[in-house]
Design a protein around this motif. Structure first.
Motif, short mmCIF file in Angstrom:
data_model
loop_
_atom_site.label_atom_id
_atom_site.label_comp_id
_atom_site.label_asym_id
_atom_site.label_seq_id
_atom_site.Cartn_x
_atom_site.Cartn_y
_atom_site.Cartn_z
N GLU A 147 0.89 -1.15 0.00
CA GLU A 147 0.00 0.00 0.00
C GLU A 147 0.93 1.20 0.00
OE1 GLU A 147 -2.37 3.16 2.30
OE2 GLU A 147 -0.35 2.37 2.55
N ALA A 178 -0.82 -0.44 -4.16
CA ALA A 178 -2.20 -0.04 -3.91
C ALA A 178 -2.15 1.41 -3.43
CB ALA A 178 -2.82 -0.94 -2.84
N THR A 180 -2.81 5.23 -2.13
CA THR A 180 -3.67 5.95 -1.17
C THR A 180 -3.29 7.43 -1.18
OG1 THR A 180 -3.88 4.02 0.26
CG2 THR A 180 -4.29 6.15 1.28
N LEU A 366 -6.66 -4.51 1.77
CA LEU A 366 -6.55 -3.75 0.52
C LEU A 366 -7.54 -4.28 -0.53
CD1 LEU A 366 -2.66 -3.56 0.48
CD2 LEU A 366 -4.23 -1.64 0.80
#
Ligand code: NIG
Ligand code: FE
Length: 415
Positions: A147, A178, A180, A366
């Motif tokens: 992430e 991923a 953010t 996730l």
């Protein structure tokens, strides 16, 4: 692409089981196949089993890898990182050793705001070069998915620049990402004294721009009375949720329960840190099925000794998850093996619980639990061969990066 067969594995730690985050006693079930093997076809796991079973299935031209009696694990999924920044803060690290606190350094313009100044000056190419270097470090620890948060730009253009670097890194295929958006990481220097204007910028300009460009799937806020207190955090997260972002939060790193209660109220996917959380917060998180992401390396590096209460969280049925919190301030490490060691020695998790938290639970946090985080038929062939005889040696022999070979989608990434 020909089949890939891995044989001679003392243990294949599959984590096979329900297609959701594991809780309670489930966290201690690793579904290990002793003297196992696996075969991957077209980037996915075709089967995990005994050598005889695997060799029967594989095509005649399969590439055979001998694991040399080592241990195979799913690639680690690191559920919380800040991997795109310029420079580093080794100077502050030394100041902390001499007695300065993280909060004092931040209050005099160091900390996050210092990394923001450097990151704003850096071009996209330089940031990508730095991120590629850190990618190599992640891989050597056996991590295959991270992430990845923005948060060192804090202008629309600089946040978009960081998120594009994260996208490019993911597109290169050697480490899954991923993304953010963490525009609410800190109030930047030029908005000191007029924080409401910064929050307006976040809500009216940054969030829509990031969403329009499809550059992040989640939105995070550093929720802390001295950074973004609950009322502000709620406003930002509600705006994000209305656009379609999912929610992750820095919660209760230094002060109790406000962040965790907000994470529960918002239906966040995760509440991260939770060093200061009490019974009230744990109960709210459990009722709302928010996953705690525990980051013991940041506690270790800040030298504060207040580790999150993993045992109480596991007892309350929370799907505990682990991450490195890789960042230039509080946690300059990419090493999931180090995090596993801290989870066992400081959080008092069992070795198996720690591995579950670093793989399938992190993947589920996730929303990638159907694709990564375990070695099961149909999942992506993301795995590492670790230099040990038993999975417990990963946290036990601490301070080394253990991966000997790492595969992403069946393609070898290192060595
Ligand atoms: O997760 N808590 C806020 N953010 C980071 C620290 C970032 C920094 O110090 O640069 C963290 O610990
Ligand atoms: Fe963080």
């Amino acid at each position: 692409m020909s089949d890939l067969v891995v044989v001679n594995c003392r243990q294949v730690v599959t984590l096979a089981g329900p297609a959701r985050a594991r809780t309670g006693a489930e966290m201690r079930e690793l579904a290990i196949i002793a003297d196992g093997a696996l075969v991957a076809r077209d980037g996915r796991i075709l089967k995990v089993g005994t050598r005889a079973e695997i060799e029967r299935l594989a095509s005649a031209d399969a590439e055979i890898v001998d694991a040399g009696g080592r241990v195979v694990l799913p690639g680690f999924v690191d559920a919380h990182t800040h991997p795109v920044f310029a420079g580093n803060r080794a100077d502050e690290f030394e100041q902390r050793a001499a007695g300065a606190t993280y909060a004092e350094i931040a209050a005099r313009g160091g900390g996050i705001r210092s990394t923001v100044r450097h990151t704003r000056e850096a071009g996209e190419a330089d940031l990508l070069a730095a991120a590629r270097r850190y990618r190599g470090w992640f891989l050597r620890g056996g991590t295959t998915t991270i992430e990845a948060k923005s948060g060192y730009g804090l202008t629309t253009a600089d946040e978009l620049k960081i998120l594009r670097v994260i996208r490019e890194l993911g597109a290169e295929g050697s480490l899954r990402t991923a993304p953010t958006f963490l525009g609410a990481h800190e109030v930047p220097d030029e908005y000191r004294g007029r924080r409401r204007d910064y929050i307006r910028l976040l809500i009216e300009e940054m969030l829509p721009a990031v969403w329009r460009e499809g550059l992040a799937e989640s939105c995070d806020v550093f929720c802390e009375p001295s950074v973004f207190p609950v009322e502000e955090a709620r406003g930002i997260l509600e705006a994000a949720r209305a656009l379609g972002f999912r929610i992750r939060m820095h919660a209760d790193q230094f002060s109790a329960d406000e962040g965790s209660l907000l994470a529960a109220e918002m239906g966040a996917d995760t509440a991260d840190h939770l060093e200061a959380t009490t019974e009230r917060g744990w109960t709210a998180l459990a009722a709302a099925h928010v996953q705690p992401v525990l980051l013991p390396a940041s506690v270790y590096c800040l030298g504060t000794h207040r580790y999150p209460a993993a045992r109480q969280m596991i007892e309350r049925g929370l799907a505990v998850t682990l991450g490195t919190d890789f960042n230039p301030g509080s946690s300059p490490t990419t090493s999931m093996p180090l995090v596993l060691s801290l989870a066992v020695t400081q959080l008092k998790m069992t070795c198996a619980e720690a591995i579950t938290a670093a793989t399938i639970n992190a993947a589920c946090s996730l929303r990638r639990g159907g694709r990564v985080g375990s070695l099961e038929e149909g999942k992506l062939a993301d795995f590492a061969i670790h230099d040990c005889d038993d999975y417990r040696e990963l946290p036990y022999f601490f301070g080394r990066d253990t991966a000997r070979a790492v595969y992403i989608g069946g393609v070898r990434q290192i060595w």
